[in-house]
Design a protein around this motif. Structure first.
Motif, short mmCIF file in Angstrom:
data_model
loop_
_atom_site.label_atom_id
_atom_site.label_comp_id
_atom_site.label_asym_id
_atom_site.label_seq_id
_atom_site.Cartn_x
_atom_site.Cartn_y
_atom_site.Cartn_z
N UNK A 82 2.84 -5.37 9.68
CA UNK A 82 1.89 -4.67 8.59
C UNK A 82 2.57 -3.47 8.48
N UNK A 83 2.64 -2.66 7.35
CA UNK A 83 3.07 -1.50 7.00
C UNK A 83 1.73 -0.47 6.68
N UNK A 84 1.82 0.56 7.07
CA UNK A 84 0.80 1.68 6.53
C UNK A 84 1.61 2.72 5.95
N UNK A 85 1.54 3.10 4.74
CA UNK A 85 2.51 4.04 4.10
C UNK A 85 1.64 5.30 3.65
N UNK A 86 2.47 6.47 3.75
CA UNK A 86 2.04 7.66 3.27
C UNK A 86 2.00 7.36 1.59
N UNK A 87 0.92 8.08 0.92
CA UNK A 87 0.61 7.71 -0.35
C UNK A 87 1.55 7.92 -1.47
N UNK A 88 2.47 9.06 -0.78
CA UNK A 88 3.41 9.29 -2.07
C UNK A 88 4.70 8.33 -2.03
N UNK A 110 -5.68 5.48 3.04
CA UNK A 110 -7.16 5.05 2.63
C UNK A 110 -7.71 3.61 2.95
N UNK A 111 -6.68 2.51 2.71
CA UNK A 111 -6.87 1.20 3.11
C UNK A 111 -7.19 1.24 4.62
N UNK A 112 -6.32 1.85 5.44
CA UNK A 112 -6.48 2.05 6.95
C UNK A 112 -7.96 2.49 7.25
N UNK A 113 -8.33 3.58 6.68
CA UNK A 113 -9.66 4.36 6.98
C UNK A 113 -10.79 3.47 6.63
N UNK A 173 -23.27 10.06 3.72
CA UNK A 173 -22.44 9.81 2.48
C UNK A 173 -21.16 10.75 2.44
N UNK A 174 -20.22 10.17 1.82
CA UNK A 174 -18.67 10.85 1.80
C UNK A 174 -18.47 10.94 0.44
N UNK A 175 -18.05 12.30 0.03
CA UNK A 175 -17.56 12.54 -1.54
C UNK A 175 -16.00 12.60 -0.97
N UNK A 176 -15.41 11.46 -1.92
CA UNK A 176 -13.93 11.13 -1.48
C UNK A 176 -13.01 11.32 -3.01
N UNK A 177 -12.12 12.22 -2.72
CA UNK A 177 -11.09 12.41 -4.00
C UNK A 177 -9.95 11.45 -3.45
N UNK A 178 -9.61 10.60 -4.71
CA UNK A 178 -8.52 9.72 -4.52
C UNK A 178 -7.39 9.83 -5.61
N UNK A 179 -6.29 9.79 -5.18
CA UNK A 179 -5.15 9.72 -5.92
C UNK A 179 -4.76 8.24 -6.61
N UNK A 180 -3.98 8.42 -7.72
CA UNK A 180 -3.34 6.95 -8.10
C UNK A 180 -2.54 6.44 -6.82
N UNK A 185 -2.49 1.54 -3.02
CA UNK A 185 -2.25 0.97 -1.67
C UNK A 185 -3.61 0.87 -0.83
N UNK A 186 -4.66 0.59 -1.74
CA UNK A 186 -6.00 0.56 -1.08
C UNK A 186 -6.64 -0.84 -1.67
N UNK A 187 -6.20 -2.14 -1.36
CA UNK A 187 -6.70 -3.22 -2.07
C UNK A 187 -8.20 -3.55 -1.76
#
Length: 478
Positions: A82-88, A110-113, A173-180, A185-187
């Motif tokens: 498995x690879x867990x990658x930094x988003x950039x 994000x997927x890992x979290x 509840x969490x307010x979550x900001x997500x970049x493209x 990487x968050x299937x």
């Protein structure tokens, strides 16, 4: 919107003894490596860079028993499962090509979290878009807190989702900001409700095309339970809702600066109105807040507030909490920040307007502007921005490496507007730019720093650029 029920969770993943490669150190890589190691994974971190900061981070991980390879981010470690990658990290990197050939899945932080959440984990209200994400998420968190809910603004906003999910504090509840990047990487991500604020060309060098960029943004709607919130003025966001597979009963909810129709939030005579989360929405509406409760009440900030309100209402927040949360909220620095008034001229710092879409929204908030613009264009073109804003421009002061692109667009679409072109890219140029802007402005004008460009040609980041603007204004005031 698809009508088939989508599984909202993901199968538990047993990390014990699994060979996991973490791609990239930094804000997301280090906590990911620690979390995986703590769950029994055999962790190898690969990193392109080998500078002092990377070596310091590597030493901390190696002390735990994590293997770190600096200066070698291209090679897939043997045995990786498995690879867990930094988003950039870009999808086209050799590491990911090798992973695809070997059938190795790739997750982001994000997927890992999402996978590491406990069975009673707080639901996520998620926000993405080209511009306005951080402000909207902070507004949303303020509204949720006003409703008495335990919450935090997390994700692509400075607070790691891993820290929020694995920390000792519990949330409603969490307010979550997500970049493209993060969404790519968050299937497995399945939010309670989500919003796409807007779509404009950005990060195309990373995604490869506008279509790929939009598709990654649209992932935020997959599996939504209650509401997919879209921008009525931006059809592309509604198109993403139509393409999404969601939970049975999930609704499309629009927000608009105009009068809202059924299943929309909008504005009527200075009042924010909800016609989505009310009984008999064909006939009824709920007043939420006044435009004057929003700081600052610029059009794009009102749109942000409506999106935040829609997500909060989807979670069952009462109208009074929307009002109280918006009243309590103040934006971060360098986001349409009023610095000072000098001789009847307002000086406003919107250094965060690092692309043309953000700059156009900023320029639309004022009637008569001396515009300070320029920096690194990142492949952007400026004709549409200048054409849309020409009637508001009293004068323009240009700085930065790619200022010629803006000057040429001004010559084509606003040839009558005076332009001062400062042929310098040192940090001291900002004082000269503000001095020139003061000379050109008259009482009632706004001197607006909305560069429409990145800052790294002259400054460390947009924060330093905004600070330089504010310092220059204070020097003129002295």
């Amino acid at each position: 919107m698809g009508s088939g029920k989508v599984t909202t969770g993901s199968a538990p993943y047993d990390f014990q003894g699994k060979h996991v490669t973490v791609a990239g150190l930094g804000v997301s890589g280090v906590p990911a490596a620690k979390a995986l190691h703590a769950r029994g994974a055999i962790v190898t971190v690969v990193n392109d860079g080998d500078d002092a900061r990377a070596r310091e981070q590597a030493a901390g991980l190696q002390a735990l028993g994590v293997t770190v390879r600096l200066g070698d981010g291209a090679t897939l470690p043997e045995g990786t499962e498995l690879i867990v990658t930094a988003p950039g990290w870009q999808p086209g990197k050799p590491l990911f090509q090798a992973a695809a050939q070997a059938g190795v899945p790739v997750w982001g932080d994000v997927e890992l979290a999402w996978r590491l959440r406990g069975p009673d984990a707080a639901p996520w209200l998620a926000v993405t878009g080209t511009n306005g994400k951080t402000t909207t998420v902070q507004m949303l968190a303020s509204i949720l807190k006003a409703a008495g809910l335990r919450t935090a603004a997390v994700g692509n906003i400075g607070v790691s989702l891993l820290d929020a999910v694995l920390g000792e504090e519990t949330y409603d509840v969490l307010a979550v900001e997500l970049s493209s990047y993060q969404l790519h990487w968050a299937p497995s991500l399945r939010a309670h409700s989500a919003a796409v604020l807007n779509l404009a060309p950005d990060h195309l060098d990373w995604h490869g095309s506008m279509e790929a960029y939009a598709a990654d943004k649209g992932r935020i709607y997959e599996g939504n339970k209650v509401a997919c919130v879209y921008n009525v003025a931006d059809k592309a966001t509604e198109d993403l809702v139509r393409e999404a597979d969601v939970e049975e009963g999930c609704r499309a909810v629009g927000f608009t600066l105009g009068t809202p129709g059924p299943s929309q939030l909008g504005v009527v005579e200075g009042i924010l109105v909800d016609r989505a989360f009310v009984e008999n929405r064909q006939k009824n509406a709920q007043e939420l807040a006044e435009v004057s409760d929003i700081h600052p009440p610029a059009p794009h900030n009102i749109a942000n507030a409506l999106a935040a309100a829609a997500l909060a209402r989807a979670f069952g927040v009462p109208a009074r909490a929307v009002r109280d949360g918006l009243r309590a909220f103040r934006p971060d620095a360098h986001r349409i920040e009023h610095v000072a008034d000098l001789d009847g001229v307002a000086y406003v710092d919107d250094s965060k307007a690092t692309n043309t879409h953000a700059a156009q929204a900023s320029l639309a908030a004022y009637e008569s502007i001396v515009w300070i613009a320029g920096g690194l264009a990142k492949g952007a073109t400026f004709d549409e921005l200048v054409a849309a804003s020409a009637k508001r421009l009293r004068a323009v002061v240009l700085i930065g490496a790619d200022r010629a692109l803006i000057r040429e667009a001004l010559a084509r679409h606003a040839p009558e507007v005076p332009v001062v072109d400062l042929d310098r890219t040192d940090t001291g140029a900002m004082l000269q730019a503000v001095t020139e802007a003061r000379r050109l402005a008259v009482a009632g004008d706004t001197v607006l720093l909305a560069p429409a460009c990145a800052s790294m040609d002259m400054f460390t980041n947009y924060n330093q650029r905004g600070d330089a603007f504010a310092t220059a204004v204070r020097e003129l005031r002295a």
